[in-house]
Scaffold this motif. Sequence first.
Motif, PDB file in Angstrom:
ATOM      1  N   TRP A   3      56.332  27.515  49.537  1.00 22.01           N
ATOM      2  CA  TRP A   3      56.844  26.562  50.391  1.00 22.01           C
ATOM      3  C   TRP A   3      56.871  26.986  51.920  1.00 22.01           C
ATOM      4  O   TRP A   3      56.638  28.219  52.136  1.00 22.01           O
ATOM      5  CB  TRP A   3      58.425  26.350  49.989  1.00 22.01           C
ATOM      6  N   LEU A   4      56.324  26.108  52.743  1.00 19.98           N
ATOM      7  CA  LEU A   4      55.954  26.405  53.964  1.00 19.98           C
ATOM      8  C   LEU A   4      56.831  25.899  55.026  1.00 19.98           C
ATOM      9  O   LEU A   4      57.688  24.555  54.706  1.00 19.98           O
ATOM     10  CB  LEU A   4      54.660  25.627  54.392  1.00 19.98           C
ATOM     11  N   LYS A   5      57.661  26.433  55.982  1.00 17.91           N
ATOM     12  CA  LYS A   5      58.328  25.681  56.960  1.00 17.91           C
ATOM     13  C   LYS A   5      57.841  24.694  57.611  1.00 17.91           C
ATOM     14  O   LYS A   5      56.721  24.733  58.234  1.00 17.91           O
ATOM     15  CB  LYS A   5      59.069  26.938  57.844  1.00 17.91           C
ATOM     16  N   ALA A   6      58.553  23.613  57.811  1.00 13.68           N
ATOM     17  CA  ALA A   6      57.978  22.459  58.583  1.00 13.68           C
ATOM     18  C   ALA A   6      59.239  21.752  59.238  1.00 13.68           C
ATOM     19  O   ALA A   6      60.272  21.324  58.694  1.00 13.68           O
ATOM     20  CB  ALA A   6      57.474  21.436  57.376  1.00 13.68           C
ATOM     21  N   GLY A   7      59.489  22.239  60.413  1.00 11.25           N
ATOM     22  CA  GLY A   7      60.262  21.723  61.395  1.00 11.25           C
ATOM     23  C   GLY A   7      61.818  22.088  61.036  1.00 11.25           C
ATOM     24  O   GLY A   7      61.727  23.390  60.170  1.00 11.25           O
ATOM     25  N   ASP A   8      62.812  21.848  61.672  1.00 10.09           N
ATOM     26  CA  ASP A   8      64.248  22.351  61.124  1.00 10.09           C
ATOM     27  C   ASP A   8      64.670  21.844  59.959  1.00 10.09           C
ATOM     28  O   ASP A   8      64.937  20.532  59.994  1.00 10.09           O
ATOM     29  CB  ASP A   8      65.101  22.023  62.437  1.00 10.09           C
ATOM     30  N   GLY A   9      65.154  22.778  59.014  1.00 10.42           N
ATOM     31  CA  GLY A   9      65.791  22.283  57.854  1.00 10.42           C
ATOM     32  C   GLY A   9      64.957  21.833  56.629  1.00 10.42           C
ATOM     33  O   GLY A   9      65.550  21.436  55.867  1.00 10.42           O
ATOM     34  N   HIS A  43      53.768  16.115  60.930  1.00 13.77           N
ATOM     35  CA  HIS A  43      53.964  17.296  61.318  1.00 13.77           C
ATOM     36  C   HIS A  43      52.618  18.182  61.047  1.00 13.77           C
ATOM     37  O   HIS A  43      51.719  17.836  59.831  1.00 13.77           O
ATOM     38  CB  HIS A  43      54.828  18.223  60.458  1.00 13.77           C
ATOM     39  N   PRO A  44      52.019  19.127  61.652  1.00 15.47           N
ATOM     40  CA  PRO A  44      50.884  20.099  61.369  1.00 15.47           C
ATOM     41  C   PRO A  44      50.858  20.799  59.870  1.00 15.47           C
ATOM     42  O   PRO A  44      49.676  20.296  59.323  1.00 15.47           O
ATOM     43  CB  PRO A  44      50.778  21.083  62.358  1.00 15.47           C
ATOM     44  N   GLU A  45      51.854  21.080  59.312  1.00 14.66           N
ATOM     45  CA  GLU A  45      51.927  21.634  58.044  1.00 14.66           C
ATOM     46  C   GLU A  45      51.790  20.755  57.037  1.00 14.66           C
ATOM     47  O   GLU A  45      50.892  20.694  55.946  1.00 14.66           O
ATOM     48  CB  GLU A  45      53.248  22.526  57.930  1.00 14.66           C
ATOM     49  N   VAL A  46      52.264  19.466  57.104  1.00 18.64           N
ATOM     50  CA  VAL A  46      52.009  18.184  56.265  1.00 18.64           C
ATOM     51  C   VAL A  46      50.512  17.771  56.041  1.00 18.64           C
ATOM     52  O   VAL A  46      50.126  17.411  55.026  1.00 18.64           O
ATOM     53  CB  VAL A  46      53.062  17.112  56.844  1.00 18.64           C
ATOM     54  N   ASP A  47      50.024  17.628  57.383  1.00 16.44           N
ATOM     55  CA  ASP A  47      48.779  17.126  57.564  1.00 16.44           C
ATOM     56  C   ASP A  47      47.636  18.147  56.986  1.00 16.44           C
ATOM     57  O   ASP A  47      46.710  17.955  56.243  1.00 16.44           O
ATOM     58  CB  ASP A  47      48.432  16.920  59.039  1.00 16.44           C
TER      59      ASP A  47
END
Length: 290
Positions: A3-9, A43-47
């Motif tokens: 799992w990668l952090k994407a934004g807060d929370g 979000h860049p990670e989602v893209d």
Amino acid sequence: MGWLKAGDGHEVALVDGRVAVRATSGRAAGRQLKTLPKALREHPEVDRLRRLSEWLDRHSASCVAQVDAWMVSSLPVPTGLLGRVWPDEAWRSALRDIAVVGDDPDEVGFLRDATESGELRVVNLDGETVRLSPSTVRLPHPVLLPDLEDLREFAAELGLTQRVEQIYRATWRKPDVEELAQAATSVRDFSGGRFSSRFGLAARASSLGYRVSGGYATSQIRDGGRSTEAAVWIGEPYWDGETETGALTWHDQDGRALALREVGPVAWSEGMRMAAALHAGRVMEEDKTS
């Protein structure tokens, strides 16, 4: 991939090939969400994960296509190559449970594992797991497999599934040479299938993986070391009115029309398979007696 952090929370990951998101705070912490929050859609990670997913889909499709090409052509494949690609999940999925033949053409087994040293683990028709180390193996076209019906029954008993259609592939056996007219060059078993438009028939051919060239749907087949093209007439290229499937013919690599007696067993089966698949999409006539 974790799992990668994407934004807060939130964290994102690829799950079953698709972008998934879970909360990292609040009462929903650790829980996977049903939908992607609007704030994360760009979000860049989602893209990055979306693009990775698309690449994995293309890679998986290309692995299946390559194994299918090996099977249709019955080309010898180095066992060392199978071992090198086996750790890749996409390759493993395409190759697992494919029927292979090693040094003994009468010994058929279902592939279950391959090592980098070139050793294969297969399940034979006695239900035994054996190890083989031939320099190359063939993934035979089903029309070339001895006792195909027995293989199908055995595969069903074991619950085997194949990503590449081999054992349960529709096949057509070429008639005995004596049954074919000396000068015959075409088969019309699947001609006369009516379509409301030539565009629709061409689209069907393309969706089935066949090439549309001029007025024909074509399939390139390698049979017995010889390149053969099967072709079905589908109508004039720029005509978009009603059309019908025409005759099935075969040509050599120089474009020469082959007499039916010259067509190899794999080219015959694959040509008939293409013609049957195109014909199956025809406009069905209503029963006027009902």
